[in-house]
Design an enzyme around this catalytic site. Structure first.
Site, PDB file in Angstrom:
ATOM      1  CG  ASP A  33      51.107   0.247 -20.913  1.00 18.20           C
ATOM      2  OD1 ASP A  33      51.039   1.195 -19.730  1.00 18.20           O
ATOM      3  OD2 ASP A  33      51.399   0.642 -21.830  1.00 18.20           O
ATOM      4  CG  ASN A  34      52.461   2.699 -15.629  1.00 13.82           C
ATOM      5  OD1 ASN A  34      52.358   3.154 -16.765  1.00 13.82           O
ATOM      6  ND2 ASN A  34      53.067   3.663 -14.707  1.00 13.82           N
ATOM      7  CB  SER A 129      59.252  13.407 -30.587  1.00 15.91           C
ATOM      8  OG  SER A 129      58.543  14.643 -30.920  1.00 15.91           O
ATOM      9  CE1 TYR A 153      57.355  13.620 -25.028  1.00 13.24           C
ATOM     10  CE2 TYR A 153      57.343  15.441 -26.592  1.00 13.24           C
ATOM     11  CZ  TYR A 153      57.159  14.079 -26.370  1.00 13.24           C
ATOM     12  OH  TYR A 153      56.768  13.061 -27.444  1.00 13.24           O
ATOM     13  CE  LYS A 157      59.432  11.095 -26.332  1.00 11.73           C
ATOM     14  NZ  LYS A 157      59.174   9.314 -26.165  1.00 11.73           N
ATOM     15  CG  PHE A 182      57.836  14.845 -38.590  1.00 12.92           C
ATOM     16  CD1 PHE A 182      58.664  13.953 -38.513  1.00 12.92           C
ATOM     17  CD2 PHE A 182      58.067  16.106 -38.792  1.00 12.92           C
ATOM     18  CE1 PHE A 182      60.166  14.514 -38.684  1.00 12.92           C
ATOM     19  CE2 PHE A 182      59.270  16.818 -38.830  1.00 12.92           C
ATOM     20  CZ  PHE A 182      60.264  16.007 -38.977  1.00 12.92           C
ATOM     21  CB  VAL A 221      42.273  27.725 -34.852  1.00 10.82           C
ATOM     22  CG1 VAL A 221      43.590  27.881 -35.745  1.00 10.82           C
ATOM     23  CG2 VAL A 221      41.430  26.516 -35.112  1.00 10.82           C
TER      24      VAL A 221
HETATM   25  N1  UDP Z   1      46.530  22.991 -32.434  1.00 12.23           N
HETATM   26  C1  UDP Z   1      45.495  24.048 -32.243  1.00 12.23           C
HETATM   27  N2  UDP Z   1      44.138  23.636 -31.614  1.00 12.23           N
HETATM   28  C2  UDP Z   1      44.753  22.647 -30.569  1.00 12.23           C
HETATM   29  C3  UDP Z   1      45.827  21.951 -30.563  1.00 12.23           C
HETATM   30  C4  UDP Z   1      46.791  22.128 -31.756  1.00 12.23           C
HETATM   31  O1  UDP Z   1      45.309  25.020 -33.040  1.00 12.23           O
HETATM   32  O2  UDP Z   1      43.938  22.527 -29.894  1.00 12.23           O
HETATM   33  C5  UDP Z   1      47.545  23.446 -33.547  1.00 12.23           C
HETATM   34  C6  UDP Z   1      49.168  23.657 -32.977  1.00 12.23           C
HETATM   35  O3  UDP Z   1      49.118  24.982 -32.761  1.00 12.23           O
HETATM   36  C7  UDP Z   1      50.033  23.161 -34.122  1.00 12.23           C
HETATM   37  C8  UDP Z   1      49.225  22.066 -34.548  1.00 12.23           C
HETATM   38  O4  UDP Z   1      47.529  22.269 -34.086  1.00 12.23           O
HETATM   39  O5  UDP Z   1      49.961  24.194 -35.343  1.00 12.23           O
HETATM   40  C9  UDP Z   1      49.520  20.731 -34.131  1.00 12.23           C
HETATM   41  O6  UDP Z   1      49.609  20.831 -32.833  1.00 12.23           O
HETATM   42  P1  UDP Z   1      49.852  19.267 -31.864  1.00 12.23           P
HETATM   43  O7  UDP Z   1      49.577  19.944 -30.476  1.00 12.23           O
HETATM   44  O8  UDP Z   1      48.849  18.488 -32.287  1.00 12.23           O
HETATM   45  O9  UDP Z   1      51.280  18.933 -32.288  1.00 12.23           O
HETATM   46  P2  UDP Z   1      52.654  19.497 -32.108  1.00 12.23           P
HETATM   47  O10 UDP Z   1      53.241  19.628 -33.358  1.00 12.23           O
HETATM   48  O11 UDP Z   1      52.498  20.908 -31.392  1.00 12.23           O
HETATM   49  O12 UDP Z   1      53.394  18.631 -31.387  1.00 12.23           O
END
Ligand code: UDP
Length: 344
Positions: A33-34, A129, A153, A157, A182, A221
Site C-alpha cells: 500500500d502507498n 465493481s 473509473y 474496472k 455492489f 439526496v
Molecule cells: N447518494 C445521495 N447523496 C449522496 C451520495 C449518494 O443521494 O451524498 C445516492 C446516489 O444518488 C445513489 C445512492 O445514494 O442513489 C448510492 O450512491 P453511492 O455514491 O454511495 O454509490 P453508487 O451506487 O453511486 O456507486
C-alpha cells in the site's frame, strides 16, 4: 487456511477487512500500500484485531520506479496468489483526470500480474465493481448483464477485467475471479477499522455517518424523481465483512480449480434499498437526527440496481448474511468511535 497471499491496497477500506478475514483464517499476508487514500494506522489495527502480523511494503503499485522492489518482494514472499484492491476510486475525479485513472489503475494491476508471474503464483482475485454494468439491465442483474460503464473509473474496472481474461486465455496456469462489488458499507464489528474517506465523501453511507456524528450539516439526496418506490435511487448495500468473506471464498474456489479460468462474480445481497430507506435505517441505528434536502440528480447515476448473487452461492458457497440494520449499527460504531477517522 495456510495460504500466503499478496494484498495490494490492503490498508484501504475493503482491503483492511479482507486482511482481517484472511488472517483470522490463518493466512500469511504481504500487504502492499502507498497510503495514498489510506492510513498506516489501519495496518496496526488489522494486526490488533486478528492478533497476527502482516508483512508491509510501502510502495506505489503504479510507479515504474517501485516495480523492481515490488516484484522482488512478491517473489521473496513465495505467495500462493494475490488480491488486487489498489487503485483510485472517485468517480468525479476520474472524469476530471481520466489519464491518471487509466495509468494508475491499469498500471497497478499489470504490476501485480507481472509480480505473480515472476513468483509462479498465477492466482488473482480482482476488486471490480457493479459499476461495469450499464443502466439497461433488468434487476436483479446477473453476470451476463450488459457491460457499459458510464465513467472512466468504471471503465478502468471493466478494462482490467478484460485484461485478466486475455491473460488467462493466453496461459492456462492463470486462475482468476473478478469480483463485482455492489455497494460496500458498514465496518468491522469491533469499530476499530472502517471507511475513512479523504475530504468530502462521494458515497452515501460515509456522508450519512458524517452528518450523524455532526461533521456535516445535512445530506444532499440526489433526486427524488426516479421511477422507484419513493423516487430516490435504489442500491444493493452489502456489509464489508460479508464482502471480505467473499474474497476468502473466491480464493478457496480458485485453489480447487485444476484448469485455468477467469470468471466474473457478483457480490451483493440481492436486495435493494432506497436512499431514504438507508437514511431511516441509519437514523434508527445511531439514534441521531440525519437532516437532508432533496437536490437534483447526480450526473451518471442510475435509478436502480441490485444483484443476482446466485453465482457466488453456487460456485463459492457464499452468500451475504448481514442485514441493513447491522450495516448501519457497525458503520455507526466505527464513525462514533473514530469521529475524525484514523487521524484522530
Ligand atoms: N447518494 C445521495 N447523496 C449522496 C451520495 C449518494 O443521494 O451524498 C445516492 C446516489 O444518488 C445513489 C445512492 O445514494 O442513489 C448510492 O450512491 P453511492 O455514491 O454511495 O454509490 P453508487 O451506487 O453511486 O456507486
Amino acid at each position: 487456511m495456510s495460504d500466503r497471499i499478496v494484498v495490494t491496497g490492503g490498508a484501504g477500506y475493503i482491503g483492511s477487512h479482507v486482511c482481517v478475514e484472511l488472517l483470522s483464517r490463518g493466512a500469511s499476508l504481504l500487504v502492499i500500500d502507498n497510503f495514498a487514500n489510506s492510513h498506516p494506522e489501519a495496518v496496526t489495527r488489522i494486526q490488533e484485531i486478528a492478533n497476527a502480523d502482516v508483512v508491509l511494503l510501502e510502495r506505489d503499485m503504479a510507479d515504474p520506479a517501485h516495480k523492481t522492489d515490488i516484484v522482488k518482494a512478491v517473489k521473496d514472499f513465495r505467495p500462493d496468489g494475490g488480491i488486487h484492491l489498489a487503485g483510485l476510486k472517485a468517480v468525479g475525479e476520474s472524469v476530471a483526470e481520466p489519464a491518471r485513472y487509466y495509468s494508475v489503475n491499469i498500471g497497478s494491476a499489470l504490476t501485480l500480474i507481472e509480480a505473480l508471474e515472476a513468483a509462479n503464483a498465477r492466482t488473482i482475485v480482482f476488486s471490480s465493481s457493479a459499476t461495469v454494468y450499464g443502466e439497461d439491465n433488468a434487476n436483479p442483474v446477473d453476470e451476463a448483464g450488459a457491460t457499459a460503464p458510464t465513467n472512466p473509473y468504471g471503465r478502468t474496472k471493466y478494462f482490467i477485467e478484460d485484461m485478466i481474461k486475455d491473460i488467462a486465455r493466453s496461459d492456462d496456469k492463470w486462475r482468476a475471479v473478478n469480483l463485482r462489488y455492489f455497494n460496500p458499507v458498514g465496518a468491522h464489528p469491533s469499530g476499530k477499522i472502517g471507511e475513512d474517506p479523504n475530504g468530502l465523501p462521494n458515497n452515501l453511507f460515509p456522508f450519512i455517518a458524517q452528518v450523524a456524528v455532526g461533521r456535516r450539516e445535512k445530506l444532499s439526496v440526489f433526486g427524488n424523481d426516479y421511477p422507484t418506490s419513493d423516487g430516490t435511487g435504489i442500491r444493493d448495500y452489502i456489509h464489508v465483512s460479508d464482502l471480505a468473506r467473499g474474497h476468502a471464498a473466491a480464493l478457496s474456489y480458485l485453489h480447487q480449480q485444476e484448469t485455468g479460468c477467469a470468471i466474473d462474480v457478483n457480490l451483493g445481497t440481492g436486495v435493494g434499498y432506497s436512499v431514504l430507506e438507508a437514511v431511516a435505517a441509519f437514523k434508527r441505528a445511531s439514534n441521531r437526527d440525519i437532516p437532508y434536502e432533496i437536490v437534483p440528480r447526480r450526473d451518471g447515476d442510475i435509478a436502480e440496481i441490485y444483484a443476482n448473487a446466485s453465482l457466488a452461492q453456487k460456485l463459492f458457497n457464499w452468500r451475504a448474511e448481514k442485514s441493513l440494520k447491522e450495516m448501519c449499527a457497525d458503520h455507526w460504531r466505527w464513525q462514533s468511535q473514530n469521529p475524525d477517522g484514523y487521524t484522530d
